[in-house]
Each structure stands twice: as structure tokens, then as C-alpha cells.
Scaffold this motif. Structure first.
Motif, PDB file in Angstrom:
ATOM      1  N   THR A   4       0.788  -1.351  -0.039  1.00  0.00           N
ATOM      2  CA  THR A   4       0.126   0.299  -0.014  1.00  0.00           C
ATOM      3  C   THR A   4       0.905   1.320  -0.031  1.00  0.00           C
ATOM      4  OG1 THR A   4      -0.128  -0.048   2.343  1.00  0.00           O
ATOM      5  CG2 THR A   4      -1.937  -1.167   1.290  1.00  0.00           C
ATOM      6  N   LEU A   5       2.176   1.379   0.045  1.00  0.00           N
ATOM      7  CA  LEU A   5       3.073   2.201   0.142  1.00  0.00           C
ATOM      8  C   LEU A   5       3.289   2.896  -1.255  1.00  0.00           C
ATOM      9  CD1 LEU A   5       6.021   1.016   2.306  1.00  0.00           C
ATOM     10  CD2 LEU A   5       4.098   2.724   3.054  1.00  0.00           C
ATOM     11  N   PRO A   6       3.350   4.211  -1.327  1.00  0.00           N
ATOM     12  CA  PRO A   6       3.326   4.893  -2.718  1.00  0.00           C
ATOM     13  C   PRO A   6       4.713   4.226  -3.438  1.00  0.00           C
ATOM     14  CG  PRO A   6       3.767   6.408  -0.740  1.00  0.00           C
ATOM     15  CD  PRO A   6       3.296   5.117  -0.092  1.00  0.00           C
ATOM     16  N   LYS A   7       4.381   4.528  -4.902  1.00  0.00           N
ATOM     17  CA  LYS A   7       5.523   4.052  -5.748  1.00  0.00           C
ATOM     18  C   LYS A   7       6.892   4.611  -5.465  1.00  0.00           C
ATOM     19  CE  LYS A   7       2.218   2.221  -8.973  1.00  0.00           C
ATOM     20  NZ  LYS A   7       2.472   0.967  -8.598  1.00  0.00           N
ATOM     21  N   TRP A   8       6.945   5.837  -4.867  1.00  0.00           N
ATOM     22  CA  TRP A   8       8.112   6.503  -4.848  1.00  0.00           C
ATOM     23  C   TRP A   8       8.878   6.308  -3.509  1.00  0.00           C
ATOM     24  CZ3 TRP A   8       7.654   9.285  -0.435  1.00  0.00           C
ATOM     25  CH2 TRP A   8       6.067   9.810   0.128  1.00  0.00           C
ATOM     26  N   VAL A   9       8.512   5.375  -2.649  1.00  0.00           N
ATOM     27  CA  VAL A   9       8.984   5.242  -1.522  1.00  0.00           C
ATOM     28  C   VAL A   9      10.342   4.529  -1.821  1.00  0.00           C
ATOM     29  CG1 VAL A   9       8.893   3.573   0.602  1.00  0.00           C
ATOM     30  CG2 VAL A   9       6.995   5.004  -0.249  1.00  0.00           C
ATOM     31  N   GLU A  10      10.633   3.522  -2.560  1.00  0.00           N
ATOM     32  CA  GLU A  10      11.871   2.991  -2.942  1.00  0.00           C
ATOM     33  C   GLU A  10      13.013   3.783  -3.233  1.00  0.00           C
ATOM     34  OE1 GLU A  10       9.071  -0.570  -3.408  1.00  0.00           O
ATOM     35  OE2 GLU A  10       9.115   1.535  -4.007  1.00  0.00           O
ATOM     36  N   THR A  11      12.753   4.978  -4.336  1.00  0.00           N
ATOM     37  CA  THR A  11      13.412   5.752  -4.537  1.00  0.00           C
ATOM     38  C   THR A  11      14.129   6.841  -3.525  1.00  0.00           C
ATOM     39  OG1 THR A  11      12.752   5.992  -6.997  1.00  0.00           O
ATOM     40  CG2 THR A  11      13.958   7.952  -6.230  1.00  0.00           C
ATOM     41  N   GLY A  12      13.154   7.321  -2.627  1.00  0.00           N
ATOM     42  CA  GLY A  12      13.365   7.790  -1.526  1.00  0.00           C
ATOM     43  C   GLY A  12      14.163   7.246  -0.647  1.00  0.00           C
ATOM     44  N   ALA A  13      13.941   6.090  -0.174  1.00  0.00           N
ATOM     45  CA  ALA A  13      14.479   5.313   0.723  1.00  0.00           C
ATOM     46  C   ALA A  13      15.776   4.971   0.222  1.00  0.00           C
ATOM     47  CB  ALA A  13      13.704   3.873   0.958  1.00  0.00           C
ATOM     48  N   TRP A  14      16.236   4.636  -1.159  1.00  0.00           N
ATOM     49  CA  TRP A  14      17.593   4.661  -1.542  1.00  0.00           C
ATOM     50  C   TRP A  14      18.414   5.896  -1.192  1.00  0.00           C
ATOM     51  CZ3 TRP A  14      21.587   6.586  -4.679  1.00  0.00           C
ATOM     52  CH2 TRP A  14      22.496   5.590  -4.917  1.00  0.00           C
ATOM     53  N   LEU A  15      17.842   7.047  -1.724  1.00  0.00           N
ATOM     54  CA  LEU A  15      18.535   8.282  -1.422  1.00  0.00           C
ATOM     55  C   LEU A  15      19.013   8.665  -0.261  1.00  0.00           C
ATOM     56  CD1 LEU A  15      16.573  10.565  -4.167  1.00  0.00           C
ATOM     57  CD2 LEU A  15      19.096   9.910  -4.148  1.00  0.00           C
ATOM     58  N   LEU A  16      17.913   8.237   0.847  1.00  0.00           N
ATOM     59  CA  LEU A  16      18.093   8.707   2.012  1.00  0.00           C
ATOM     60  C   LEU A  16      19.239   7.722   2.704  1.00  0.00           C
ATOM     61  CD1 LEU A  16      14.625   9.341   3.706  1.00  0.00           C
ATOM     62  CD2 LEU A  16      16.168  11.015   3.223  1.00  0.00           C
ATOM     63  N   ALA A  17      19.213   6.134   2.257  1.00  0.00           N
ATOM     64  CA  ALA A  17      20.280   5.468   2.716  1.00  0.00           C
ATOM     65  C   ALA A  17      21.575   5.832   2.115  1.00  0.00           C
ATOM     66  CB  ALA A  17      19.763   3.980   2.331  1.00  0.00           C
ATOM     67  N   PHE A  18      21.498   6.257   0.992  1.00  0.00           N
ATOM     68  CA  PHE A  18      22.771   6.811   0.594  1.00  0.00           C
ATOM     69  C   PHE A  18      23.422   7.781   1.165  1.00  0.00           C
ATOM     70  CE2 PHE A  18      24.948   9.831  -2.264  1.00  0.00           C
ATOM     71  CZ  PHE A  18      25.800   9.129  -2.939  1.00  0.00           C
ATOM     72  N   ILE A  19      22.693   8.768   1.749  1.00  0.00           N
ATOM     73  CA  ILE A  19      22.949  10.155   2.346  1.00  0.00           C
ATOM     74  C   ILE A  19      23.596   9.399   3.609  1.00  0.00           C
ATOM     75  CG2 ILE A  19      22.067  12.168   3.642  1.00  0.00           C
ATOM     76  CD1 ILE A  19      20.202  12.463   1.384  1.00  0.00           C
ATOM     77  N   ALA A  20      22.886   8.535   4.386  1.00  0.00           N
ATOM     78  CA  ALA A  20      23.530   7.903   5.577  1.00  0.00           C
ATOM     79  C   ALA A  20      24.601   7.460   5.722  1.00  0.00           C
ATOM     80  CB  ALA A  20      22.325   7.049   6.113  1.00  0.00           C
ATOM     81  N   GLY A  21      24.809   6.310   4.659  1.00  0.00           N
ATOM     82  CA  GLY A  21      26.024   5.758   4.193  1.00  0.00           C
ATOM     83  C   GLY A  21      27.247   6.743   4.059  1.00  0.00           C
ATOM     84  N   PHE A  22      26.943   7.654   3.279  1.00  0.00           N
ATOM     85  CA  PHE A  22      27.812   8.448   2.930  1.00  0.00           C
ATOM     86  C   PHE A  22      28.276   9.448   4.373  1.00  0.00           C
ATOM     87  CE2 PHE A  22      29.902  12.595   1.329  1.00  0.00           C
ATOM     88  CZ  PHE A  22      30.187  12.212   0.060  1.00  0.00           C
ATOM     89  N   ILE A  23      27.456   9.899   5.095  1.00  0.00           N
ATOM     90  CA  ILE A  23      27.854  10.561   6.230  1.00  0.00           C
ATOM     91  C   ILE A  23      28.675   9.583   7.243  1.00  0.00           C
ATOM     92  CG2 ILE A  23      26.843  12.017   8.235  1.00  0.00           C
ATOM     93  CD1 ILE A  23      24.536  12.613   6.593  1.00  0.00           C
ATOM     94  N   ASN A  24      27.988   8.227   7.206  1.00  0.00           N
ATOM     95  CA  ASN A  24      28.571   7.483   8.125  1.00  0.00           C
ATOM     96  C   ASN A  24      30.205   7.082   7.817  1.00  0.00           C
ATOM     97  OD1 ASN A  24      28.160   6.013  10.819  1.00  0.00           O
ATOM     98  ND2 ASN A  24      28.193   4.397   9.479  1.00  0.00           N
ATOM     99  N   ALA A  25      30.405   6.924   6.986  1.00  0.00           N
ATOM    100  CA  ALA A  25      31.735   6.826   6.496  1.00  0.00           C
ATOM    101  C   ALA A  25      32.662   7.945   6.646  1.00  0.00           C
ATOM    102  CB  ALA A  25      31.956   6.497   4.741  1.00  0.00           C
ATOM    103  N   ILE A  26      32.290   9.196   6.476  1.00  0.00           N
ATOM    104  CA  ILE A  26      32.890  10.453   6.850  1.00  0.00           C
ATOM    105  C   ILE A  26      33.256  10.318   8.494  1.00  0.00           C
ATOM    106  CG2 ILE A  26      33.002  12.708   6.820  1.00  0.00           C
ATOM    107  CD1 ILE A  26      31.828  12.885   4.241  1.00  0.00           C
ATOM    108  N   GLY A  27      32.236  10.035   9.030  1.00  0.00           N
ATOM    109  CA  GLY A  27      32.234   9.842  10.608  1.00  0.00           C
ATOM    110  C   GLY A  27      33.063   8.762  10.919  1.00  0.00           C
ATOM    111  N   LEU A  28      33.415   7.718  10.421  1.00  0.00           N
ATOM    112  CA  LEU A  28      34.284   6.664  10.635  1.00  0.00           C
ATOM    113  C   LEU A  28      35.693   7.205  10.360  1.00  0.00           C
ATOM    114  CD1 LEU A  28      32.203   3.460   9.729  1.00  0.00           C
ATOM    115  CD2 LEU A  28      32.601   4.189  11.770  1.00  0.00           C
ATOM    116  N   LEU A  29      35.821   7.967   9.385  1.00  0.00           N
ATOM    117  CA  LEU A  29      37.072   8.039   8.908  1.00  0.00           C
ATOM    118  C   LEU A  29      37.467   9.617   9.584  1.00  0.00           C
ATOM    119  CD1 LEU A  29      36.935   7.666   5.031  1.00  0.00           C
ATOM    120  CD2 LEU A  29      38.150   6.102   6.649  1.00  0.00           C
ATOM    121  N   SER A  30      36.885  10.318  10.191  1.00  0.00           N
ATOM    122  CA  SER A  30      37.430  11.656  10.604  1.00  0.00           C
ATOM    123  C   SER A  30      36.736  11.922  12.084  1.00  0.00           C
ATOM    124  CB  SER A  30      36.902  12.799   9.835  1.00  0.00           C
ATOM    125  OG  SER A  30      35.402  12.679   9.663  1.00  0.00           O
TER     126      SER A  30
END
Length: 218
Positions: A4-30
Motif C-alpha cells: 500500500t506504500l506509494p511507488k516513490w518510496v523505494e527511490t526516496g529510501a535509496w537516496l536517504l540510505a545513500f546519504i546516511a552511508g555517505f555521512i557515516n563513512a566520513i564519521g568513521l574516517l574523521s
């Protein structure tokens, strides 16, 4: 159900997870090699520092934990319902996350530890954007629960129960986004240092603008 979730959920979830993974990598390195997109490791490190009595690091870790909670509280103030639908203040929350990341970049370039707190608040805000929808627990700033849910789904499938393909697709989107974000974050950090945060901060702002335009046209 997840269907029942809207079709744009996967795209939004991918982008948000991408942002979090990006930030976390910088956190672990710095950021003192700390995760900022989730708190399990930070809380464990805090417990270890209590034993070693490193007062400075204890207060720093407490600041990171509290900042994450404050970020989640911001989302709680903006989003009054657990239902996922157009018209909620997702654009406002995403723009606020973008501003927090830009502020974190500014503080980090100034040599201030407050940049760590601002980055953690941004992640707390993002993680609270998507909570429990249609039986699916959606977390975009860490993937432990996602892997657990996939394992449960696999076990049920092996014993003959049906497979929710939409839910599996959503979880795989989040996992791939987080990993790819982490890889790109680590690569750009080597070249640009903390200035690499410009990318996720800009993506959040762009997502806010796109979402605002999208919900006005449907």
C-alpha cells in the motif's frame, strides 16, 4: 501491507540510505572514528570510556547521543502521524537536515566538535522521517534491522511461506544505497576531507525542493 506504500518510496529510501552511508563513512574516517548515523557503536564506546574514565571523550560521546535524540525530536515535532502520505512536512524536515549538514561542515572546517553533534542531529532527524509503515520498519540510517528482517523473510520462505517481493525490494534498495553511499563517501573524503559533506547536504536540499514541487502537482 507494504504494497500500500506509494511507488516513490523505494527511490526516496535509496537516496536517504545513500546519504546516511555517505555521512557515516566520513564519521568513521574523521569524527574520532565514530559512527554518527546510528548509535550502537557510540553507546558501546561510551560504556567503555566510563571504565577508563576519559572524561573529555565521555562528554563528547554523550553530546553525540543527545544530538541524535534532538534530531529525532525535531522530526517528531514536524510529523504528526505515522502514515506515509503527501502533504506531510517531509520537505521541511529534509531542508532542515540539509541545513544541519551545512552547519556541521562549517563547524568542522572551523575545528569545532559541534560539527559532530550537528551531523548526528541530522542523522537522528532523517532516521525518524520513516518509522513504521504498513508492517514494514523502515530505517535509512543503519541496516542491522534490515538484514535481520531479510533473514526472517528468507527463513519463512524456506519453510514454504510466501515472499513479500515489494518488502524485499525495499530492503535491498536501502542496503544498496547505504553501501554505495559509504563507498562514495570514503572515496570523496580522501580527496576533499570533510568538505565531502557538501554532497549529502546538497542532495537533502534538492530532495526537499523536488518533494515540494511533486506534492503540489498531484
Amino acid at each position: 501491507m507494504i504494497s500500500t506504500l506509494p511507488k516513490w518510496v523505494e527511490t526516496g529510501a535509496w537516496l536517504l540510505a545513500f546519504i546516511a552511508g555517505f555521512i557515516n563513512a566520513i564519521g568513521l574516517l574523521s569524527f574520532e572514528h565514530q559512527s554518527v548515523s546510528h548509535l550502537s557503536g557510540t553507546a558501546t564506546l561510551l560504556g567503555a570510556q566510563v571504565i577508563t574514565q576519559n572524561t573529555t571523550l565521555i562528554w563528547h560521546l554523550l553530546g553525540v547521543l543527545l544530538s541524535f535524540v534532538i534530531g529525532a525530536a525535531m522530526a517528531g515535532l514536524l510529523l504528526s502521524s505515522a502514515s506515509l502520505k503527501l502533504g506531510r512536512h517531509y520537505d521541511t524536515a529534509l531542508m532542515l537536515e540539509s541545513l544541519l549538514l551545512f552547519a556541521a561542515l562549517w563547524q568542522l572546517n572551523s575545528g569545532s566538535i559541534y560539527g559532530h553533534f550537528l551531523a548526528s542531529a541530522a542523522c537522528g532527524l532523517q532516521n525518524a522521517l520513516a518509522t513504521t509503515y504498513s508492517g514494514a520498519i523502515i530505517r535509512t540510517t543503519h541496516v542491522t534491522g534490515i538484514f535481520t528482517d531479510l533473514g526472517i523473510m528468507l527463513g519463512k520462505y524456506l519453510k514454504g511461506e510466501g515472499l513479500d517481493k515489494r518488502k524485499a525490494k525495499l530492503f535491498l534498495c536501502i542496503i544498496s544505497g547505504f553501501i554505495i553511499g559509504g563507498a562514495l563517501g570514503a572515496g570523496l573524503f580522501k580527496s576533499f576531507g570533510v568538505n565531502a559533506l557538501l554532497l549529502p547536504a546538497s542532495i537533502c536540499g534538492l530532495m526537499a525542493l523536488v518533494y515540494r514541487i511533486f506534492r503540489k502537482t498531484v
